[in-house]
Design a protein around this motif. Structure first.
Motif, PDB file in Angstrom:
ATOM      1  N   LEU A   1       3.415   9.983  -9.861  1.00 58.07           N
ATOM      2  CA  LEU A   1       2.429  10.063 -11.858  1.00 58.07           C
ATOM      3  C   LEU A   1       2.268  11.653 -11.181  1.00 58.07           C
ATOM      4  CD1 LEU A   1       1.639   6.010 -11.671  1.00 58.07           C
ATOM      5  CD2 LEU A   1       3.311   7.529 -13.462  1.00 58.07           C
ATOM      6  N   GLN A   2       1.756  12.123 -10.419  1.00 61.22           N
ATOM      7  CA  GLN A   2       1.362  13.300 -10.202  1.00 61.22           C
ATOM      8  C   GLN A   2       2.021  14.267 -10.907  1.00 61.22           C
ATOM      9  OE1 GLN A   2      -0.670  13.981  -6.156  1.00 61.22           O
ATOM     10  NE2 GLN A   2      -2.478  12.097  -7.102  1.00 61.22           N
TER      11      GLN A   2
ATOM     12  N   ASN B   1       1.261  -1.251   0.076  1.00 61.29           N
ATOM     13  CA  ASN B   1       0.266   0.010   0.092  1.00 61.29           C
ATOM     14  C   ASN B   1       0.849   1.324  -0.031  1.00 61.29           C
ATOM     15  OD1 ASN B   1      -2.387  -1.207  -0.322  1.00 61.29           O
ATOM     16  ND2 ASN B   1      -2.489  -1.759   2.178  1.00 61.29           N
ATOM     17  N   LEU B   2       1.784   1.027   0.750  1.00 60.50           N
ATOM     18  CA  LEU B   2       2.488   2.595   0.812  1.00 60.50           C
ATOM     19  C   LEU B   2       3.398   3.199  -0.873  1.00 60.50           C
ATOM     20  CD1 LEU B   2       4.146   4.654   2.914  1.00 60.50           C
ATOM     21  CD2 LEU B   2       6.361   2.826   2.984  1.00 60.50           C
ATOM     22  N   HIS B   3       4.339   1.281  -0.941  1.00 56.01           N
ATOM     23  CA  HIS B   3       4.426   1.798  -2.239  1.00 56.01           C
ATOM     24  C   HIS B   3       3.787   2.017  -3.316  1.00 56.01           C
ATOM     25  CE1 HIS B   3       8.253   0.561  -0.553  1.00 56.01           C
ATOM     26  NE2 HIS B   3       8.653   0.379  -1.826  1.00 56.01           N
ATOM     27  N   GLU B   4       2.281   1.926  -3.045  1.00 52.61           N
ATOM     28  CA  GLU B   4       1.427   2.445  -4.433  1.00 52.61           C
ATOM     29  C   GLU B   4       1.134   3.855  -4.369  1.00 52.61           C
ATOM     30  OE1 GLU B   4      -1.855  -1.496  -3.510  1.00 52.61           O
ATOM     31  OE2 GLU B   4      -1.308  -1.591  -5.500  1.00 52.61           O
ATOM     32  N   GLN B   5       1.342   3.945  -3.058  1.00 48.09           N
ATOM     33  CA  GLN B   5       1.442   5.410  -3.028  1.00 48.09           C
ATOM     34  C   GLN B   5       2.100   6.458  -3.214  1.00 48.09           C
ATOM     35  OE1 GLN B   5      -0.047   5.655   1.985  1.00 48.09           O
ATOM     36  NE2 GLN B   5      -1.539   4.776   0.579  1.00 48.09           N
ATOM     37  N   LYS B   6       3.243   5.483  -3.525  1.00 48.40           N
ATOM     38  CA  LYS B   6       4.639   6.431  -3.992  1.00 48.40           C
ATOM     39  C   LYS B   6       4.487   6.720  -5.113  1.00 48.40           C
ATOM     40  CE  LYS B   6       7.636   5.160  -0.351  1.00 48.40           C
ATOM     41  NZ  LYS B   6       9.166   4.236  -0.398  1.00 48.40           N
TER      42      LYS B   6
ATOM     43  N   GLN C   1       9.349   2.151 -12.008  1.00 50.40           N
ATOM     44  CA  GLN C   1       9.695   0.948 -12.343  1.00 50.40           C
ATOM     45  C   GLN C   1      10.459  -0.456 -10.973  1.00 50.40           C
ATOM     46  OE1 GLN C   1      12.896   0.128 -14.856  1.00 50.40           O
ATOM     47  NE2 GLN C   1      12.394  -1.888 -15.653  1.00 50.40           N
ATOM     48  N   HIS C   2      11.144   0.670  -9.896  1.00 51.85           N
ATOM     49  CA  HIS C   2      11.939  -0.211  -8.801  1.00 51.85           C
ATOM     50  C   HIS C   2      10.909  -0.293  -7.741  1.00 51.85           C
ATOM     51  CE1 HIS C   2      14.401  -1.207  -5.176  1.00 51.85           C
ATOM     52  NE2 HIS C   2      13.746   0.410  -4.477  1.00 51.85           N
ATOM     53  N   TRP C   3      10.028   0.637  -7.653  1.00 52.37           N
ATOM     54  CA  TRP C   3       8.393  -0.281  -6.725  1.00 52.37           C
ATOM     55  C   TRP C   3       7.481  -1.085  -7.100  1.00 52.37           C
ATOM     56  CZ3 TRP C   3       8.102   6.132  -6.429  1.00 52.37           C
ATOM     57  CH2 TRP C   3       8.962   7.080  -5.099  1.00 52.37           C
ATOM     58  N   SER C   4       7.303  -1.274  -8.704  1.00 59.20           N
ATOM     59  CA  SER C   4       6.380  -1.622  -9.002  1.00 59.20           C
ATOM     60  C   SER C   4       7.525  -3.434  -9.091  1.00 59.20           C
ATOM     61  CB  SER C   4       6.556  -1.924 -10.381  1.00 59.20           C
ATOM     62  OG  SER C   4       6.042  -0.406 -10.099  1.00 59.20           O
ATOM     63  N   LYS C   5       8.429  -3.405  -9.108  1.00 59.46           N
ATOM     64  CA  LYS C   5       9.288  -4.631  -8.872  1.00 59.46           C
ATOM     65  C   LYS C   5       9.155  -5.497  -7.297  1.00 59.46           C
ATOM     66  CE  LYS C   5      13.688  -7.077 -10.486  1.00 59.46           C
ATOM     67  NZ  LYS C   5      15.153  -6.744 -11.087  1.00 59.46           N
ATOM     68  N   GLU C   6       9.107  -4.382  -6.904  1.00 61.27           N
ATOM     69  CA  GLU C   6       9.179  -5.038  -4.898  1.00 61.27           C
ATOM     70  C   GLU C   6       7.794  -4.943  -4.938  1.00 61.27           C
ATOM     71  OE1 GLU C   6      10.531  -1.414  -2.932  1.00 61.27           O
ATOM     72  OE2 GLU C   6      12.681  -2.515  -2.747  1.00 61.27           O
TER      73      GLU C   6
END
Length: 65
Positions: A29-30, A19-24, A40-45
């Motif tokens: 993106l804003q 949830n935290l990474h999705e918020q990041k 890309q890094h956060w998505s991979k994690e």
């Protein structure tokens, strides 16, 4: 602590990290110029943690997912 309780606590912790990474990612993106490398890094994690959650849930009894 029982093994099943340990698994459930681990799943809860991983879901919080996701949830935290999705918020990041949403915040990044804003921006006018989002950093694609960070996203890309956060998505991979997130994918790694989702895989781990799947493995942990397979170890839990079916009633307590």
């Amino acid at each position: 602590m029982g093994q099943n309780k340990h698994y459930r606590k681990r799943v809860t912790g991983l879901q919080a990290k996701i949830n935290l990474h999705e918020q990041k990612i949403a915040f990044e993106l804003q921006k006018a110029e989002p950093d694609a490398g960070l996203i890309q890094h956060w998505s991979k994690e997130i994918r790694g943690w989702q895989n781990e959650i799947g493995r942990l849930q397979r170890r839990l009894p079916q009633k307590r997912k």
